[in-house]
Structure formats: structure tokens, C-alpha cells
Design a protein around this motif. Structure first.
Motif, PDB file in Angstrom:
ATOM      1  N   MET A  55       0.833  -1.206   0.000  1.00 28.37           N
ATOM      2  CA  MET A  55       0.000   0.000   0.000  1.00 28.37           C
ATOM      3  C   MET A  55       0.865   1.253   0.000  1.00 28.37           C
ATOM      4  O   MET A  55       0.525   2.258  -0.630  1.00 28.37           O
ATOM      5  N   THR A  56       1.987   1.196   0.713  1.00 30.77           N
ATOM      6  CA  THR A  56       2.907   2.333   0.744  1.00 30.77           C
ATOM      7  C   THR A  56       3.409   2.644  -0.657  1.00 30.77           C
ATOM      8  O   THR A  56       3.365   3.788  -1.121  1.00 30.77           O
ATOM      9  N   LEU A  57       3.892   1.622  -1.356  1.00 31.73           N
ATOM     10  CA  LEU A  57       4.434   1.826  -2.698  1.00 31.73           C
ATOM     11  C   LEU A  57       3.351   2.306  -3.668  1.00 31.73           C
ATOM     12  O   LEU A  57       3.585   3.215  -4.475  1.00 31.73           O
ATOM     13  N   LYS A  58       2.178   1.735  -3.584  1.00 30.42           N
ATOM     14  CA  LYS A  58       1.090   2.123  -4.476  1.00 30.42           C
ATOM     15  C   LYS A  58       0.684   3.582  -4.231  1.00 30.42           C
ATOM     16  O   LYS A  58       0.442   4.340  -5.185  1.00 30.42           O
ATOM     17  N   GLU A  59       0.619   3.992  -2.967  1.00 30.27           N
ATOM     18  CA  GLU A  59       0.235   5.365  -2.648  1.00 30.27           C
ATOM     19  C   GLU A  59       1.257   6.368  -3.184  1.00 30.27           C
ATOM     20  O   GLU A  59       0.900   7.432  -3.694  1.00 30.27           O
ATOM     21  N   ILE A  60       2.523   6.007  -3.102  1.00 32.12           N
ATOM     22  CA  ILE A  60       3.574   6.905  -3.578  1.00 32.12           C
ATOM     23  C   ILE A  60       3.583   6.985  -5.101  1.00 32.12           C
ATOM     24  O   ILE A  60       3.584   8.074  -5.682  1.00 32.12           O
ATOM     25  N   THR A  61       3.585   5.841  -5.766  1.00 27.40           N
ATOM     26  CA  THR A  61       3.731   5.845  -7.226  1.00 27.40           C
ATOM     27  C   THR A  61       2.445   6.259  -7.954  1.00 27.40           C
ATOM     28  O   THR A  61       2.509   6.863  -9.022  1.00 27.40           O
ATOM     29  N   ASP A  62       1.285   5.924  -7.384  1.00 26.73           N
ATOM     30  CA  ASP A  62       0.019   6.215  -8.064  1.00 26.73           C
ATOM     31  C   ASP A  62      -0.598   7.550  -7.666  1.00 26.73           C
ATOM     32  O   ASP A  62      -1.482   8.054  -8.370  1.00 26.73           O
ATOM     33  N   ASN A  63      -0.137   8.114  -6.536  1.00 30.80           N
ATOM     34  CA  ASN A  63      -0.780   9.328  -6.061  1.00 30.80           C
ATOM     35  C   ASN A  63       0.233  10.404  -5.687  1.00 30.80           C
ATOM     36  O   ASN A  63       0.380  11.407  -6.386  1.00 30.80           O
ATOM     37  N   LEU A  64       0.958  10.204  -4.614  1.00 26.66           N
ATOM     38  CA  LEU A  64       1.805  11.268  -4.058  1.00 26.66           C
ATOM     39  C   LEU A  64       2.893  11.730  -5.018  1.00 26.66           C
ATOM     40  O   LEU A  64       3.192  12.923  -5.108  1.00 26.66           O
ATOM     41  N   ALA A  65       3.520  10.781  -5.731  1.00 30.78           N
ATOM     42  CA  ALA A  65       4.632  11.135  -6.621  1.00 30.78           C
ATOM     43  C   ALA A  65       4.305  10.861  -8.083  1.00 30.78           C
ATOM     44  O   ALA A  65       5.213  10.721  -8.903  1.00 30.78           O
TER      45      ALA A  65
END
Length: 217
Positions: free
Chosen positions: A44-54
Motif C-alpha cells: 500500500m505504501t508503494l502504491k500510494e507513492i507511485t500512483d498518487n503522491l509522486a
């Protein structure tokens, strides 16, 4: 070896190659309610970063992030103690004191968290050794040594905490505050901070702990 860093309004990311196979990367942003949910799962951490935050970051950063070994990925809140608390609060009571992050948690912007803990160990051992020579009993020996240790470390770590926080705050454009304030912070960062202030801060972090080859007596 080149360090890559990307700066945005209240956000910052980057990576540095460690060797031919490994890369250390990071992403920083203001705290949010997301932490409770995504911190439990590397996926979930990686998905949130790559798909949303960054998602709008350059492709080379996203490529590095997407090839992460999930077992090495962590979402961790950064903490620091206000410099004035370290400078003014009680850090020693009788035979009890604090060291490392218990005394001076700081942001990682000057890379001095673990270094400061090692300095604590050296100074603490030295102060206890020196106090032992003049103490009348064991209780007085420990109290004198700990007081000397706190007196020596207090202002050193206060400066490191303040410098680390300032470095991170400026680089993240005042952490995404008012638009005019963030613009002024970016102007200062791009024209003065990297050229003058950051080199000065980096020069301040160096500390010579003296000769460590002789055993403590």
C-alpha cells in the motif's frame, strides 16, 4: 556517485546509488491521515507513492520506486524535539539521564541522528571516567559525570536539531504553507540556501571526539 533530488511544494524525494545493484530512495511529505492506513503494508505504501503522491515526478524516480524490494520499504513518521526544549529542559536527574533519540530526535536532513548518538556514547564514557577521579563515592561519581555529560551535549545537539529542521523546511518550500510564503522560501532556497547556508550547516556538524585508542581508566 550522483545524488538525485526532486523538490515540490511541501514534498521532496530523491535517490542515491549505493553500488551497481542497490539504490536508496526516499519520499517526504507533510503528515496526513494516510499514515495509519498505508504504513501497515509495504504494498500500500508503494502504491500510494507511485500512483498518487509522486505520480507527477520524473519517470526515473518512479522507475526506481517501482523496482523496490518490498521487504526493504518502510513508511515512517519523522520526529524531532524542539531545540528550545533540549536547551532548557531537564535532561538529568540524579543517576538518570537520556541519550540518542531519547534526548535529541531530529530530522535526517543533515544526516546526524545516529552520528549524534555515537558522540553521546563517547562523551558519556569520558565524563564518567573524569568524574570518577574526584568523586567521594559512587553516587556522587555518577551524578557528577552525568551532569558534565548533559552540560557538554546540550548546546551541541540543540544546534544540530535546529539546523536539520531548517534544512528540511527550506528545501520543502516552507512545507507547503501560504502560496506567497512558499514562493519566498523557494526563492531563498534556490539563490542563497544551497550556495551559502547549507555548506555552512554541513561544516558545523563536524566534531572531533579526540583520541579513542586509549582505554577508559
Amino acid at each position: 556517485m550522483m545524488v538525485w533530488q526532486y523538490l515540490g511544494l511541501g514534498i521532496r524525494a530523491g535517490f542515491i546509488p549505493l553500488n551497481s545493484r542497490e539504490v536508496n530512495w526516499f519520499y517526504l511529505h507533510d503528515s496526513s491521515s494516510l499514515e495509519q492506513d498505508v504504513s501497515r503494508s509495504p504494498e500500500m505504501t508503494l502504491k500510494e507513492i507511485t500512483d498518487n503522491l509522486a505520480k507527477d515526478f520524473p519517470s526515473n524516480f518512479l522507475s526506481v520506486a517501482k523496482h523496490t524490494d518490498l521487504s526493504s520499504l518502510a513508511w515512517t513518521p519523522l520526529r524531532f524535539r524542539a531545540p528550545w526544549n533540549v536547551a532548557l529542559d531537564i535532561a538529568q536527574d540524579g543517576n538518570v539521564t537520556v541519550a540518542g533519540d531519547a534526548m535529541h530526535p531530529m530530522t535526517p536532513d543533515l544526516g546526524q541522528g545516529s552520528c549524534s548518538a555515537l558522540e553521546d556514547a563517547v562523551v558519556l564514557a569520558r565524563c564518567l571516567s573524569q568524574a570518577h577521579k574526584t568523586a567521594a563515592n559512587d553516587k556522587q561519581w555518577v551524578e557528577k559525570g552525568l551532569k558534565r555529560y548533559v552540560d557538554e551535549r546540550r548546546w551541541r545537539v540543540t544546534g544540530l536539531i535546529a539546523g536539520s529542521w531548517l534544512s528540511g523546511w527550506v528545501q520543502q518550500s516552507g512545507c507547503g504553507g501560504q502560496k506567497w510564503w512558499s514562493g519566498a522560501t523557494r526563492w531563498f532556497r534556490d539563490r542563497f540556501f544551497y550556495k551559502f547556508v547549507l555548506p555552512w550547516l554541513v561544516n558545523l556538524v563536524g566534531k572531533d571526539c579526540g583520541d579513542l585508542s586509549s582505554p577508559v581508566k
